[in-house]
Design an enzyme around this catalytic site. Sequence first.
Site, PDB file in Angstrom:
ATOM      1  N   TYR A 174       0.821  -1.212   0.000  1.00 51.14           N
ATOM      2  CA  TYR A 174       0.000   0.000   0.000  1.00 51.14           C
ATOM      3  C   TYR A 174       0.859   1.268   0.000  1.00 51.14           C
ATOM      4  O   TYR A 174       1.497   1.593   1.003  1.00 51.14           O
ATOM      5  CB  TYR A 174      -0.897  -0.028   1.237  1.00 51.14           C
ATOM      6  N   TYR A 210      -5.600   5.521  -7.279  1.00 52.70           N
ATOM      7  CA  TYR A 210      -5.947   5.223  -5.892  1.00 52.70           C
ATOM      8  C   TYR A 210      -7.394   4.769  -5.819  1.00 52.70           C
ATOM      9  O   TYR A 210      -8.298   5.583  -5.660  1.00 52.70           O
ATOM     10  CB  TYR A 210      -5.717   6.467  -5.038  1.00 52.70           C
TER      11      TYR A 210
END
Lengths: 134, 388
Positions: B295, B345
């Site tokens: 991430y 994202y």
Amino acid sequence: MTRPAPTITDDNRGFWEAAHDGRLVSQQCSGCGQLRHPPRPMCPYCHSIEHELVELAGTGTVYSYAILHHPQHPAFSYPVIAVLVDLDEGVRLLSNLVGVEPGDVHIDMPVRVTFDETEAGMAVPVFEPMGSST
Amino acid sequence: MSAGLGGAAAIVGIGQTEFSKAAGRSETQLASEAIVAALLDAGLTTDDVDGFVSYTIDPVEETELVRALGTPEVRWSSRVPYGGGGSQGVLLHAAAAVAGGAARVVVAYRAIKARSGERFGRAKVSTRPTSAHSGSTASQWCSPFGVLTPASWMALNATRYMHAFGVTSADFGRAVVQLRDYAATNPNAHFYGRPITLEDHQSSRWIAEPAIRLFDCCQETDGAVAIVITASDRAQDTVAPIEIAAAGNAGLFGEEIASDHYRPNLEVMEGSVALATQLFGGGFTRSDIDVAMIYDAFTPVFLMQLEALGFCGFGEAKDFIADGQISPAGSLPCNTNGGLIGEGYIHGLNLTVEAVRQLRGTAVNQLDGPRTALVAASRTGVILQRPL
């Protein structure tokens, strides 16, 4: 514009009311004596729901910082200096450093509390380098 | 938990919308399109679906979603807190549901208009005290101090990390150059065709000095992704099942997502250390991992997770990256779609989709036959594996 007022909750009210009176406080568990911040309704160590608000010396050191450039909000002057302050009593506070040039901020810098007004007539604790005059 | 679930569930379908800066339609529509695409990929229909899971922060109402999809009977649904740090938790929930028999076919989804809608990176003051289940108390403890965005919250941790281990902005830049290289050959990426040099990174403007420059930030994106999960015995009948070989969630005392400021030692992402202990406690080792998705909301947390997950020592991610280990030829190719920084994202769930593509052999930056992938997002993560 002045900075936004803190959001008051049943759990954090004592902290912000003290700040409004120019005092920096921490919850201290009435059961086991642990200091804790952020405030919470129960001691995570002994589960007591009783606590006192004890006044802190207001001195500590910069654990970390960030010089905030972007994005910008009209309530603040940029760059904003954000700091995590480790207070001498052992609790950590997120705040701002004032009265210092951004380039002079460094980790472990000794600082002490002062207070800054917000909207709605409240106040928040902010920090200035130890030894500076205000 | 992870060991008990090992191999009991599988990903049988993936789907997504286009990723853009202005989707021009609702999150409910984006989710619906991605889900139908994922079911088509799985060879299933909406009639087969009896479970849904998303993030607590996802705006799509289950009732609206069901109304659009026409699923006849939802037997199980769930939401996972902690924002992007909880992103891989949807797979843990789904795997537990199908392994335990609460549902037969679960769809995990995330629909977001992070660019044309509510931007995480906008300077805004919230009057709510917390993030309402995305794992942060930032609005009450950060807002009055002008610490208004995830970048500003995380920069405080990152500055301390840099101080502790002698990490520089250029060290972050070397990671971004690699992520942008991956994105440059990914037509689905925001930064398709736009690689950068280290000098480009170093001349991008400061967001939160000395840790985060503009090019260290993920790309706020509109779009949706969906993943279909079934029990492994049923998955055997599908075209390209990928086993959820392990799934973990490590939420530690005192930890927050993004505004994680109150653990004594912020130089280490201790939630990720605990996650790795779970994921690698059931027979897998780090050397089993052929490709990793980590991430990368902001570059510093990418490096910090590489260390916390145990792929290198603390403070050594900068050298690991400089040595080319996250490149296609390295020991741990990472975020081969360009990551959240290069592709876009979708709050971390597009990393999971990329991992599935790599294991299926259908990624645009396809590696040579990877069999085992790690997807890790702060406190949640999975190990995915292609059956032999």
